[in-house]
Write a protein that holds these residues in place. Structure first.
Motif, PDB file in Angstrom:
ATOM      1  N   LYS A   1     -47.946   2.268  24.582  1.00  0.00           N
ATOM      2  CA  LYS A   1     -49.244   3.309  24.763  1.00  0.00           C
ATOM      3  C   LYS A   1     -50.016   3.163  23.522  1.00  0.00           C
ATOM      4  CE  LYS A   1     -46.871   6.804  27.711  1.00  0.00           C
ATOM      5  NZ  LYS A   1     -46.348   8.420  27.554  1.00  0.00           N
ATOM      6  N   GLU A   2     -51.113   3.630  23.610  1.00  0.00           N
ATOM      7  CA  GLU A   2     -52.287   3.700  22.811  1.00  0.00           C
ATOM      8  C   GLU A   2     -51.666   4.054  21.289  1.00  0.00           C
ATOM      9  OE1 GLU A   2     -55.282   2.371  20.673  1.00  0.00           O
ATOM     10  OE2 GLU A   2     -54.877   1.836  22.889  1.00  0.00           O
ATOM     11  N   ASP A   3     -50.952   5.283  21.294  1.00  0.00           N
ATOM     12  CA  ASP A   3     -50.636   5.644  19.810  1.00  0.00           C
ATOM     13  C   ASP A   3     -49.581   4.627  19.046  1.00  0.00           C
ATOM     14  OD1 ASP A   3     -48.510   6.453  21.886  1.00  0.00           O
ATOM     15  OD2 ASP A   3     -47.653   7.935  20.259  1.00  0.00           O
ATOM     16  N   ALA A   4     -48.760   4.002  19.841  1.00  0.00           N
ATOM     17  CA  ALA A   4     -47.806   3.377  19.292  1.00  0.00           C
ATOM     18  C   ALA A   4     -48.586   1.976  18.854  1.00  0.00           C
ATOM     19  CB  ALA A   4     -46.758   2.825  20.408  1.00  0.00           C
ATOM     20  N   ARG A   5     -49.318   1.382  20.036  1.00  0.00           N
ATOM     21  CA  ARG A   5     -50.209   0.290  19.494  1.00  0.00           C
ATOM     22  C   ARG A   5     -50.968   0.254  18.071  1.00  0.00           C
ATOM     23  NH1 ARG A   5     -50.793  -0.103  24.955  1.00  0.00           N
ATOM     24  NH2 ARG A   5     -52.869   1.064  24.976  1.00  0.00           N
ATOM     25  N   SER A   6     -51.593   1.321  18.070  1.00  0.00           N
ATOM     26  CA  SER A   6     -52.422   1.785  16.795  1.00  0.00           C
ATOM     27  C   SER A   6     -51.414   1.945  15.588  1.00  0.00           C
ATOM     28  CB  SER A   6     -53.152   3.033  17.227  1.00  0.00           C
ATOM     29  OG  SER A   6     -53.927   3.455  16.194  1.00  0.00           O
ATOM     30  N   LEU A   7     -50.484   2.689  15.920  1.00  0.00           N
ATOM     31  CA  LEU A   7     -49.575   3.036  14.377  1.00  0.00           C
ATOM     32  C   LEU A   7     -48.883   1.594  13.929  1.00  0.00           C
ATOM     33  CD1 LEU A   7     -48.599   5.291  12.694  1.00  0.00           C
ATOM     34  CD2 LEU A   7     -46.782   5.547  14.381  1.00  0.00           C
TER      35      LEU A   7
ATOM     36  N   GLY B   1     -37.629   4.245  19.482  1.00  0.00           N
ATOM     37  CA  GLY B   1     -37.961   5.636  20.063  1.00  0.00           C
ATOM     38  C   GLY B   1     -39.142   5.557  20.721  1.00  0.00           C
ATOM     39  N   SER B   2     -39.227   6.817  21.442  1.00  0.00           N
ATOM     40  CA  SER B   2     -40.398   6.990  22.438  1.00  0.00           C
ATOM     41  C   SER B   2     -41.505   7.001  21.448  1.00  0.00           C
ATOM     42  CB  SER B   2     -40.241   8.156  23.199  1.00  0.00           C
ATOM     43  OG  SER B   2     -38.862   8.324  23.847  1.00  0.00           O
ATOM     44  N   SER B   3     -42.728   6.993  22.115  1.00  0.00           N
ATOM     45  CA  SER B   3     -44.044   7.067  21.519  1.00  0.00           C
ATOM     46  C   SER B   3     -44.268   8.556  21.234  1.00  0.00           C
ATOM     47  CB  SER B   3     -45.095   6.394  22.257  1.00  0.00           C
ATOM     48  OG  SER B   3     -45.227   7.092  23.650  1.00  0.00           O
ATOM     49  N   GLY B   4     -45.237   8.877  20.458  1.00  0.00           N
ATOM     50  CA  GLY B   4     -45.496  10.400  20.243  1.00  0.00           C
ATOM     51  C   GLY B   4     -44.689  10.769  19.043  1.00  0.00           C
ATOM     52  N   GLY B   5     -44.227  12.167  19.092  1.00  0.00           N
ATOM     53  CA  GLY B   5     -43.295  12.706  17.898  1.00  0.00           C
ATOM     54  C   GLY B   5     -42.146  11.845  17.351  1.00  0.00           C
ATOM     55  N   HIS B   6     -41.446  11.168  18.421  1.00  0.00           N
ATOM     56  CA  HIS B   6     -40.326  10.395  17.996  1.00  0.00           C
ATOM     57  C   HIS B   6     -40.738   9.125  17.164  1.00  0.00           C
ATOM     58  CE1 HIS B   6     -37.606  12.807  20.651  1.00  0.00           C
ATOM     59  NE2 HIS B   6     -38.708  12.716  21.674  1.00  0.00           N
ATOM     60  N   LEU B   7     -41.782   8.455  17.529  1.00  0.00           N
ATOM     61  CA  LEU B   7     -41.966   7.428  16.664  1.00  0.00           C
ATOM     62  C   LEU B   7     -42.850   7.940  15.394  1.00  0.00           C
ATOM     63  CD1 LEU B   7     -42.699   4.474  16.489  1.00  0.00           C
ATOM     64  CD2 LEU B   7     -45.073   4.661  17.866  1.00  0.00           C
ATOM     65  N   THR B   8     -43.366   8.885  15.444  1.00  0.00           N
ATOM     66  CA  THR B   8     -44.066   9.303  14.211  1.00  0.00           C
ATOM     67  C   THR B   8     -42.646   9.892  13.379  1.00  0.00           C
ATOM     68  OG1 THR B   8     -45.703  10.459  15.200  1.00  0.00           O
ATOM     69  CG2 THR B   8     -45.243  11.382  12.956  1.00  0.00           C
ATOM     70  N   HIS B   9     -41.683  10.274  13.746  1.00  0.00           N
ATOM     71  CA  HIS B   9     -40.491  10.489  12.897  1.00  0.00           C
ATOM     72  C   HIS B   9     -40.011   9.116  12.405  1.00  0.00           C
ATOM     73  CE1 HIS B   9     -39.503  14.373  14.402  1.00  0.00           C
ATOM     74  NE2 HIS B   9     -38.867  14.599  13.096  1.00  0.00           N
ATOM     75  N   LEU B  10     -39.894   8.111  13.027  1.00  0.00           N
ATOM     76  CA  LEU B  10     -39.447   6.850  12.769  1.00  0.00           C
ATOM     77  C   LEU B  10     -40.386   6.432  11.557  1.00  0.00           C
ATOM     78  CD1 LEU B  10     -38.127   5.268  15.730  1.00  0.00           C
ATOM     79  CD2 LEU B  10     -36.836   6.281  14.048  1.00  0.00           C
ATOM     80  N   TYR B  11     -41.781   6.369  11.915  1.00  0.00           N
ATOM     81  CA  TYR B  11     -42.672   5.933  10.996  1.00  0.00           C
ATOM     82  C   TYR B  11     -42.739   6.549   9.504  1.00  0.00           C
ATOM     83  CZ  TYR B  11     -46.977   3.469   9.578  1.00  0.00           C
ATOM     84  OH  TYR B  11     -47.680   2.286   9.018  1.00  0.00           O
ATOM     85  N   MET B  12     -42.282   7.906   9.654  1.00  0.00           N
ATOM     86  CA  MET B  12     -42.178   8.566   8.166  1.00  0.00           C
ATOM     87  C   MET B  12     -40.948   8.065   7.593  1.00  0.00           C
ATOM     88  SD  MET B  12     -43.572  12.431   9.489  1.00  0.00           S
ATOM     89  CE  MET B  12     -43.884  12.896   7.976  1.00  0.00           C
ATOM     90  N   LEU B  13     -40.107   7.282   8.009  1.00  0.00           N
ATOM     91  CA  LEU B  13     -39.123   6.788   7.207  1.00  0.00           C
ATOM     92  C   LEU B  13     -39.611   5.360   6.506  1.00  0.00           C
ATOM     93  CD1 LEU B  13     -36.140   7.299   9.650  1.00  0.00           C
ATOM     94  CD2 LEU B  13     -36.703   8.761   7.582  1.00  0.00           C
TER      95      LEU B  13
END
Length: 152
Positions: A38-44, A10-22
């Protein structure tokens, strides 16, 4: 079918957040991620196995072709049993190549699209094994979808 290895794409940002919530689903499974560097993805995803893909992806033919090459290489190396995505466009080459390889596919339509399909949703809908929506209204758009409610 037992799912030994999963790929989360998934894309970073909201799409990645969706996947992480699983996380309750994927946390004890062998897994890898494909997302933007991107920074948000590297961090998460610190400590996770992550393959970077090219962006921007929306209506960008050059990056679609580059991501198709990435998908080919990653899928051949990782050999997942299942791919899961919540979009966006990076899911398309991964899903089509994975389908050709006989892999199972799950797509989760984004939360903020209630009565209109996303472009990625429309493109992968015909080939997925399970299409998940988060609103009952989305089933008017995607007839064979399963409504599991909000993952937020």
């Amino acid at each position: 079918m037992e799912c030994k290895k999963i790929g989360l794409v998934g894309s970073s940002g909201g799409h990645l957040t969706h996947l992480y919530m699983l996380k309750p689903f994927w946390q004890k499974k062998d897994r890898f991620w494909v997302t933007f560097d991107k920074e948000d993805a590297r961090s998460l995803l610190e400590g996770e196995r992550v393959y970077p893909c090219y962006y921007p992806t929306n209506r960008n033919l050059k990056n679609l072709l580059k991501n198709t090459v990435v998908a080919w290489k990653v899928l051949r190396k990782e050999k997942p049993d299942l791919l899961i995505s919540s979009g966006a466009a990076v899911a398309v080459p991964f899903f089509y190549l994975a389908k050709l390889m006989g892999k199972k596919l799950i797509y989760v339509e984004v939360y903020d699209r209630i009565d209109k399909p996303t472009l990625t949703g429309r493109l992968v809908y015909p080939i997925v094994d399970c299409f998940i929506v988060q609103w009952e209204e989305q089933k008017q758009v995607y007839k064979k979808a399963v409504n599991l409610g909000s993952i937020f």
